[in-house]
Design an enzyme around this catalytic site. Structure first.
Site, PDB file in Angstrom:
ATOM      1  N   PRO A 123     -28.424 -18.318  30.583  1.00 59.27           N
ATOM      2  CA  PRO A 123     -29.267 -17.168  30.246  1.00 59.27           C
ATOM      3  C   PRO A 123     -28.447 -15.976  29.742  1.00 59.27           C
ATOM      4  CG  PRO A 123     -29.988 -18.135  32.319  1.00 59.27           C
ATOM      5  CD  PRO A 123     -28.757 -18.876  31.913  1.00 59.27           C
TER       6      PRO A 123
ATOM      7  N   THR B  84     -24.747 -19.413  16.219  1.00 57.11           N
ATOM      8  CA  THR B  84     -25.656 -18.624  15.379  1.00 57.11           C
ATOM      9  C   THR B  84     -25.061 -18.468  13.982  1.00 57.11           C
ATOM     10  OG1 THR B  84     -24.603 -16.532  15.925  1.00 57.11           O
ATOM     11  CG2 THR B  84     -26.372 -17.260  17.405  1.00 57.11           C
ATOM     12  N   HIS B  85     -25.926 -18.101  13.059  1.00 54.49           N
ATOM     13  CA  HIS B  85     -25.492 -17.845  11.692  1.00 54.49           C
ATOM     14  C   HIS B  85     -24.335 -16.836  11.683  1.00 54.49           C
ATOM     15  CE1 HIS B  85     -26.177 -17.881   7.381  1.00 54.49           C
ATOM     16  NE2 HIS B  85     -26.109 -16.560   7.370  1.00 54.49           N
TER      17      HIS B  85
ATOM     18  N   GLY C 245     -24.619 -17.045  25.638  1.00 55.34           N
ATOM     19  CA  GLY C 245     -25.012 -17.859  24.493  1.00 55.34           C
ATOM     20  C   GLY C 245     -23.851 -18.021  23.536  1.00 55.34           C
TER      21      GLY C 245
ATOM     22  N   LEU D 232     -46.969 -22.485  -2.694  1.00 56.40           N
ATOM     23  CA  LEU D 232     -48.236 -23.059  -2.242  1.00 56.40           C
ATOM     24  C   LEU D 232     -49.291 -21.987  -1.930  1.00 56.40           C
ATOM     25  CD1 LEU D 232     -46.489 -25.697  -1.925  1.00 56.40           C
ATOM     26  CD2 LEU D 232     -48.082 -26.312  -0.117  1.00 56.40           C
TER      27      LEU D 232
ATOM     28  N   THR E 214     -25.184 -23.587  27.248  1.00 54.85           N
ATOM     29  CA  THR E 214     -25.709 -22.224  27.166  1.00 54.85           C
ATOM     30  C   THR E 214     -26.349 -21.793  28.485  1.00 54.85           C
ATOM     31  OG1 THR E 214     -26.093 -22.472  24.819  1.00 54.85           O
ATOM     32  CG2 THR E 214     -27.394 -20.796  25.936  1.00 54.85           C
TER      33      THR E 214
ATOM     34  N   SER F 178     -33.524 -32.953  16.550  1.00 56.55           N
ATOM     35  CA  SER F 178     -32.827 -32.363  17.702  1.00 56.55           C
ATOM     36  C   SER F 178     -32.717 -33.366  18.841  1.00 56.55           C
ATOM     37  CB  SER F 178     -33.568 -31.122  18.202  1.00 56.55           C
ATOM     38  OG  SER F 178     -33.561 -30.114  17.224  1.00 56.55           O
TER      39      SER F 178
ATOM     40  N   GLN G  34     -43.078 -19.140 -15.508  1.00 58.53           N
ATOM     41  CA  GLN G  34     -41.638 -18.910 -15.360  1.00 58.53           C
ATOM     42  C   GLN G  34     -41.236 -18.561 -13.929  1.00 58.53           C
ATOM     43  OE1 GLN G  34     -40.425 -16.096 -18.334  1.00 58.53           O
ATOM     44  NE2 GLN G  34     -40.513 -17.603 -19.964  1.00 58.53           N
TER      45      GLN G  34
ATOM     46  N   GLU H  95     -26.610 -24.113  18.204  1.00 62.27           N
ATOM     47  CA  GLU H  95     -25.368 -24.758  17.763  1.00 62.27           C
ATOM     48  C   GLU H  95     -24.492 -23.759  17.004  1.00 62.27           C
ATOM     49  OE1 GLU H  95     -24.778 -28.114  18.237  1.00 62.27           O
ATOM     50  OE2 GLU H  95     -26.752 -28.717  18.969  1.00 62.27           O
TER      51      GLU H  95
END
Lengths: 408, 246
Positions: A157, A389-390, A160, A362, A155, A114, A303, A387
């Protein structure tokens, strides 16, 4: 540059005894498509990361301190503005080199990537594209060498996903303007020497301007309490009647396309970078699964583990091909913002899923800082949000294929 | 001062080793190549350090095909000034040494460095042969070298200790750990490597003296046998009858 902000230096970090055993994975021999120089750049970045950053990254993340001592090294491997021309102090590399460097950095930590992304795509890129020649000469060489660190203020507050609603604005005051407002979630802000800020002018048009540390009324308080990107510093930009000289305003770029072009460049870097997280988690899980024995055999022999590993390397390979092709299109200046958006969304979500599956392989060890997985997972919760949002990226693709705007 | 550093191209240490052509050739497909580590970390870096301290030029030389240019560029990125590639298959140590000797004779170098050995075929004789062909002193396994004009104090590792030697004039040194520290090429170096001279010369008419008949991979490791800590009798029996070490 850093002391007044209390940013951590080398002495603040404990060196880990763990050796970084990372090795790249290239199932489809995509390396054959890279030039010798690409591979040399990647190896130099990887060697530097292993020597200088891997030993301290877990400690930096645990302490939530940005390791400022890595800045000269980032500059040295070319992580600050890789595609900025040599005339402005950059190395003048292609877009695939930029992607490769971002991937190596993010393989170590999204916060480190970043810092370099912001410097390269959100600060150097707009100065290179939109600033006057004097501004370019004034700022770019110092940014390339790491003597200056920049941040990017878009951005707010309350704005966004909808940056066009911004309330930060400046008014004309003769030979300068007066800037008022606030920006939030700004990487590098606490120690940045300058900020590329997007604000509305008297005509309600979005313009870009460079605000420099030391200008009266400009402050950058750090935001604390993040569970993500803990090794990078995030802050606010506060402007209280800041006098900014008119020569610091980008002369010709007006509207959202200025900041969005920067975001496109940064998103492209993230599309490569996120694969780094996925590779590091897959590499860790693969090695662990071959060593960890349960019921008298390595868990890689079961498997359900193989299903996870097989799906991981498949998804990584698809993402690598996507990033590579996107790099070719960027090199030819043909990549559309929507194409970049798709790769950013896909590759970050892919990486996050791989983090979760790796953590599962793990078992309990997956939550420990002896392994990088949990840190990557927490970091990617930011990366899937910043950058664009999804969800917004889904709408970008949706609008691109249907022609119908579903944002409002 | 003119420094010459001999570099070899070897497979990355994570390479999966396979053979072709009836086990007489190493399978080079999908292999990532690197500079032989002792050539890069110790020989090349020490030569660059000496140049930085005392002035001069560092030339790297490699025997091989055009595919080697990439590892040669890395040596230039690390800090060598120019490079020579002898365009020929590096078929055996004598052939390689004679090619380098032909170049070195024509150019006249003050100091010639090699790594202590190559990690691919465990080669370590090029340095010695080169010294013989050039009629120069040869010091192997050097872990430290300090220069005083054209006199050099060289520390070698020997069994259980070290040996300090002094040598004057042009010589050949094979370098090992201790001589220098690995340098990661920076972006400035990578950029300048694009334009540094890399001269390709054709091989002289020497013939190799040896030929590889075949390679064999080490036998696969067999399973570990766990013997209960109380069962000393079984352990002794296995060590005697199966491992045949007692």
């Amino acid at each position: 540059m850093f002391s007044e902000n209390g940013i951590a230096t080398a002495a603040d970090f404990k060196q880990s005894q763990r050796t970084d055993q990372y090795n790249g994975h290239d199932y489809y021999l995509i390396d054959d498509l890279l030039s010798g120089e690409h591979k040399m750049i990647r190896q130099a970045a990887r060697d530097w990361i292993k020597a200088e950053v891997s030993p301290i990254i877990e400690d930096a993340a645990q302490k939530a301190k940005f390791p400022a001592q890595i800045i000269p090294g980032l500059a040295s491997i070319g992580a600050f503005g890789p595609y900025i021309p040599e005339a402005y102090g950059g190395p003048g590399l292609d877009q695939i080199s930029y992607g490769i460097i971002m991937q190596e950095l993010e393989r170590c930590d999204s916060g480190v990537r970043s810092t370099a992304s912001v410097q390269s795509s959100l600060v150097m890129y707009p100065i290179w594209k939109y600033a006057t020649e004097e501004q370019k000469q004034k700022f770019l060489p110092g940014l390339a060498s790491g003597e200056l660190i920049g941040c990017f203020g878009l951005t707010e507050p309350n704005h966004g996903s909808n940056p066009g609603g911004m309330t930060t604005r400046f008014t004309d005051a003769g030979d300068h303007v007066i800037l008022n407002g606030a920006k939030m979630w700004i990487s590098n802000a606490p120690f940045a020497d300058l900020a590329v800020v997007w604000a509305k002018d008297d005509n309600d048009k979005i313009r870009g301007l460079v605000v420099e540390r030391g200008m009266e009324g400009f402050s950058t308080p750090e935001m604390h309490g993040k569970w993500s990107l803990r090794a990078s510093a995030t802050g606010e930009l506060i402007f209280e009647d800041v006098k900014v000289p008119k020569e610091n305003i980008f002369p010709d770029i007006v509207g959202l396309k200025g900041p969005l072009s920067c975001l496109s460049s940064a998103r492209y870097g993230i599309a490569w970078g996120a694969i780094g997280c996925a590779l590091d988690c897959y590499d860790t899980a693969l090695r662990y699964s071959k060593e960890r024995v349960q019921f008298d055999k390595p868990i890689a022999g079961f498997q359900l583990t193989q299903k996870k590993l097989a799906e991981m390397i498949t998804e990584i390979t698809k993402a690598q091909l996507m990033a590579y092709r996107l790099g070719q299109l960027k090199n030819e200046d043909r990549a559309t913002p929507a194409q970049i958006s798709m790769a950013k969304r896909n590759n970050v979500e892919m990486a996050l899923k791989i983090c979760r599956d790796s953590r599962q392989i793990l078992g309990g060890m997956g939550i420990m800082d002896e392994y990088p997985i949990m840190r990557h997972m927490m970091n990617l919760e930011s990366v899937i949000t910043y950058e664009g949002t999804h969800e917004i990226h889904l709408l970008i693709t949706g609008m691109d294929v249907t022609g119908i705007n579903a944002f409002r | 001062m003119k420094y010459l550093v001999c570099i070899s191209k070897v497979p990355d240490t994570t390479t999966k080793i396979e053979f072709t052509d009836n086990n007489s050739k190493f399978n080079e497909s999908n292999v990532q190549w690197i500079i032989n580590p002792t050539d890069e970390w110790y020989a090349l870096v020490r030569a660059i350090e000496l140049k930085e301290a005392n002035g001069g030029t560092v030339t790297v030389i490699n025997v091989g095909g055009a595919e080697n240019d990439q590892v040669i560029r890395k040596a230039l990125a690390i800090g060598a000034d120019n490079a020579v590639r002898v365009n020929a298959d590096p078929s055996d140590a004598y052939f390689v040494a004679s090619q380098i000797a032909a170049h070195a004779k024509a150019e006249g170098y003050d100091l010639i460095f090699t790594g202590k050995e190559t990690i691919n075929y465990n080669g370590f004789v090029v340095g010695g042969m080169l010294a013989e062909l050039l009629d120069m002193p040869y010091i192997s396994l050097a872990a430290k070298l300090t220069a005083n004009g054209d006199t050099y104090e060289v520390t070698r590792e020997i069994e259980g200790g070290e040996e300090v030697l002094e040598v004057s004039g042009a010589c050949v040194i094979s370098c090992q750990k201790g001589m220098a520290e690995q340098r990661i090429p920076n972006m400035r170096g990578i950029m300048s490597a694009r334009t540094k001279p890399l001269t390709v010369v054709e091989a002289s008419a020497e013939a190799p003296l040896t030929e590889v008949v075949s390679y064999t991979s080490p036998p696969a490791r067999s399973d570990v046998k766990l013997v209960d800590a109380d069962n000393v009798e079984e352990l002794v029996k296995l060590l005697h009858e199966e491992a045949k070490v007692i």
